[in-house]
Scaffold this active site. Structure first.
Site, mmCIF file in Angstrom:
data_model
loop_
_atom_site.group_PDB
_atom_site.id
_atom_site.type_symbol
_atom_site.label_atom_id
_atom_site.label_comp_id
_atom_site.label_asym_id
_atom_site.label_seq_id
_atom_site.Cartn_x
_atom_site.Cartn_y
_atom_site.Cartn_z
ATOM 1 N N CYS B 84 42.357 43.986 33.751
ATOM 2 C CA CYS B 84 43.757 42.908 34.212
ATOM 3 C C CYS B 84 44.953 43.967 34.180
ATOM 4 C CB CYS B 84 43.705 41.827 33.238
ATOM 5 S SG CYS B 84 41.972 41.294 32.780
ATOM 6 N N CYS B 207 43.815 28.693 28.753
ATOM 7 C CA CYS B 207 43.262 29.670 29.429
ATOM 8 C C CYS B 207 43.978 29.934 30.787
ATOM 9 C CB CYS B 207 41.622 29.345 29.799
ATOM 10 S SG CYS B 207 40.774 29.401 28.252
ATOM 11 N N SER B 208 44.135 31.304 31.115
ATOM 12 C CA SER B 208 44.672 31.411 32.528
ATOM 13 C C SER B 208 43.585 31.096 33.630
ATOM 14 C CB SER B 208 45.084 32.765 32.508
ATOM 15 O OG SER B 208 43.822 33.821 32.409
ATOM 16 N N ILE B 210 41.499 31.140 37.163
ATOM 17 C CA ILE B 210 40.626 32.217 38.124
ATOM 18 C C ILE B 210 41.312 32.079 39.239
ATOM 19 C CG2 ILE B 210 38.385 32.325 39.040
ATOM 20 C CD1 ILE B 210 37.114 31.454 36.191
ATOM 21 N N HIS B 333 45.949 33.999 37.845
ATOM 22 C CA HIS B 333 45.774 35.589 37.252
ATOM 23 C C HIS B 333 44.807 36.205 38.170
ATOM 24 C CE1 HIS B 333 44.992 38.891 34.942
ATOM 25 N NE2 HIS B 333 44.117 38.417 34.098
#
Lengths: 139, 388
Positions: B84, B207-208, B210, B333
């Site tokens: 990342c 959570c980020s 997908i 992200h």
């Protein structure tokens, strides 16, 4: 005639890259022995074991890890799992810390309530199926 | 002897579930605004493609495909992969090539396409960034690594989950004002705090996303900057740090040691301190990651990051505005694009071009990008300085 390699894998999702060194770890695990590794040159110990010492890259030897009880250092309850473990979810992954300070990451398989950091974990062993074996935690 | 290097232009695709595009079209969308500024392929000496996870698409040799698609096929190119943190790792690599004099002008382009597979498959692919022998067999998903940090942090500092949800509320507040964001909508504290669990103690709103998307910047050596812009953003400090591969091997889980090392190096190179930073883009792949980032970057003492959250010091008009583009949480992200998207946002903030006054930060002189790979194994911190 060479001895035929027994097909053994660690844990629930299988990484099939099993080296001779890792195979010896798995065959010991099948006998309910958890092995760590020790560098013959500098004495550094590794749990889980490394074939090569992190400091001098010497070939390490496998030695039995004697401790059986740990404290819960941290945990996660995995609700949404990677595809390979979807059928097991939810499951609890715990980092246990032994009195020596060494740690091990494994599932807790018999929790009836929420985990609590600091709780006692007992090391146990399990045969998942005819090829997969594992170490695990019990509370 | 190194030369000063500046970011001179940027472009950004719409982030989201981009079933209408593949990596090549996403890259074109990010590169087009740069061409529209009058910069041509002839002016670019070489390119770096930040593309973290080709296993999501199956496309190998990514930099060859993209360079060709963008008309850069006669110019040297390479791909960088550092999970990342690939975006800022790519920028660091390109900075080195320009600062050293190898090239004068480079394109750094980040892209990821993650929605050609299901969420369970994406979770599977990202879990393979853990140790394949010792962690992967136990199903430690990417959220699970951060949940292990969150459990320990919440225990050591008696942190209620609600503080994490407040970070999600802030991210969505700003994502709602960013037309490039993947999920541009507000959430309430109640919604965020009571969302479906993903990797307890983290829930969906911790959570980020997908995400599919791309972002691009052009960097130039100091003697060439004037050909491109009167508003250059100098790369003032570059710090990189690393941590243990297995999360169990870290002495502490309430901080990311590699992030602290990267921050220290970046501040030293820039010759400034945390208090000098006017805005930060931090790697909020999970809400707990943003909280830990405040502390690793020196904006708060260990265990005190929550004060920044509870006092709303992280809003655009606060003491240290953080992720007022929505962050990884709401903007999205796309792994390889993230670090470049952070750089783009700092460029736009400094230039006063974020379009919505409600998220425009006043007078940004120093901006910081904090970009974490996997669960902290590699981290890049880059400090930018307004050049006008």
């Amino acid at each position: 005639m060479s001895k035929e390699k027994k097909e053994l894998y660690l844990g629930y999702a299988t990484d099939k890259a099993v080296t001779p060194f890792f195979q010896r770890f798995l065959e010991a695990l099948e006998q309910e022995k958890l092995m760590m590794s020790r560098c013959p040159k500098c004495g550094a110990e590794y749990l889980p074991p490394r074939q090569h010492c992190q400091k001098d890259l010497e070939e390490c030897e496998l030695v039995e890890f004697p401790e059986r009880e740990a404290k819960l250092y941290s945990y996660v309850i995995v609700d949404f799992a990677p595809e390979s473990l979807a059928s097991r979810a939810p499951y609890v992954v715990a980092i246990g810390e032994f009195p020596s300070g060494k740690r091990l990451t494994a599932h807790i398989t018999n929790l009836m309530s929420m985990p609590e950091i600091g709780m006692t974990l007992k090391l146990a062993f399990d045969r998942i199926d005819d090829k997969k074996i594992t170490y695990k935690w019990l509370v | 002897m190194t030369r000063r290097v500046a970011v001179v232009a940027g472009g950004h695709s719409k982030f989201g579930k981009r079933y209408d595009a593949t990596v090549r079209e996403l890259c074109a969308e990010a590169f087009k605004p740069i061409l529209d500024e009058g910069i041509t392929q002839d002016m670019i000496d070489a390119s770096v493609l930040s593309y973290a996870a080709s296993q999501f698409t199956g496309q190998g040799a990514g930099s060859a495909l993209i360079a060709d698609y963008l008309g850069l096929h006669e110019k040297p190119h390479l791909r960088v992969e550092s999970a990342c943190t690939t975006g800022t790792a790519s920028l660091r690599a390109a900075w080195g090539m320009v600062a050293s004099g190898l090239y004068d002008v480079m394109l750094v382009l980040g892209v990821e396409q993650m929605n050609r597979v299901t969420s369970a498959q994406a979770t599977e692919l990202m879990a393979r960034a853990g140790d394949m022998r010792w962690e992967y067999p136990y199903g430690i998903s990417f959220p699970a690594f951060y949940a292990l940090m969150a459990s320990r942090y919440m225990h050591e500092y008696n942190l209620p989950h609600e503080v994490l949800s407040m970070i999600a509320v802030k991210s969505h507040h700003y994502g709602a004002q960013n037309p490039k964001a993947h999920l541009p909508r507000e959430v309430t504290l109640e919604e965020a705090n009571n969302a479906v669990p993903i990797a307890r103690p983290l829930n969906l709103y911790d959570c980020s996303l997908i995400t599919d998307g791309a972002a691009a910047v052009v960097i130039a050596a100091e003697n060439r900057v004037k050909e491109f812009t009167d508003e250059p953003v100098w790369i003032k400090g570059i710090g990189a740090g690393a941590s243990e591969m297995m999360i169990q091997d870290r002495p502490s889980l309430t901080s990311i040691p590699g992030a602290k090392r990267a921050a220290k190096a970046a501040y030293k190179m820039a010759g400034i301190e945390p208090k000098d930073i006017d805005m930060a883009e931090v790697h909020d792949c999970f809400t707990i990651a943003e909280l830990i980032a405040y502390e690793d970057l020196g904006f708060a003492e260990p265990g005190k990051g929550r004060e920044i959250v509870e006092n709303k010091e992280n809003y655009h008009d606060g003491r240290i505005p953080v992720n007022v583009d929505g962050g990884l949480k709401s903007k999205g992200h796309p792994l390889g694009a993230t670090g470049i998207s952070m750089t783009y946002e700092i460029l736009m903030q400094m230039r006063g071009q974020v379009q919505k006054p409600s998220r425009q930060i006043d007078d940004v002189h120093y901006g910081l990008a904090h970009n974490v790979g996997q669960s902290g194994q590699f981290v890049n911190v880059i400090i930018f300085e307004r050049g006008w």
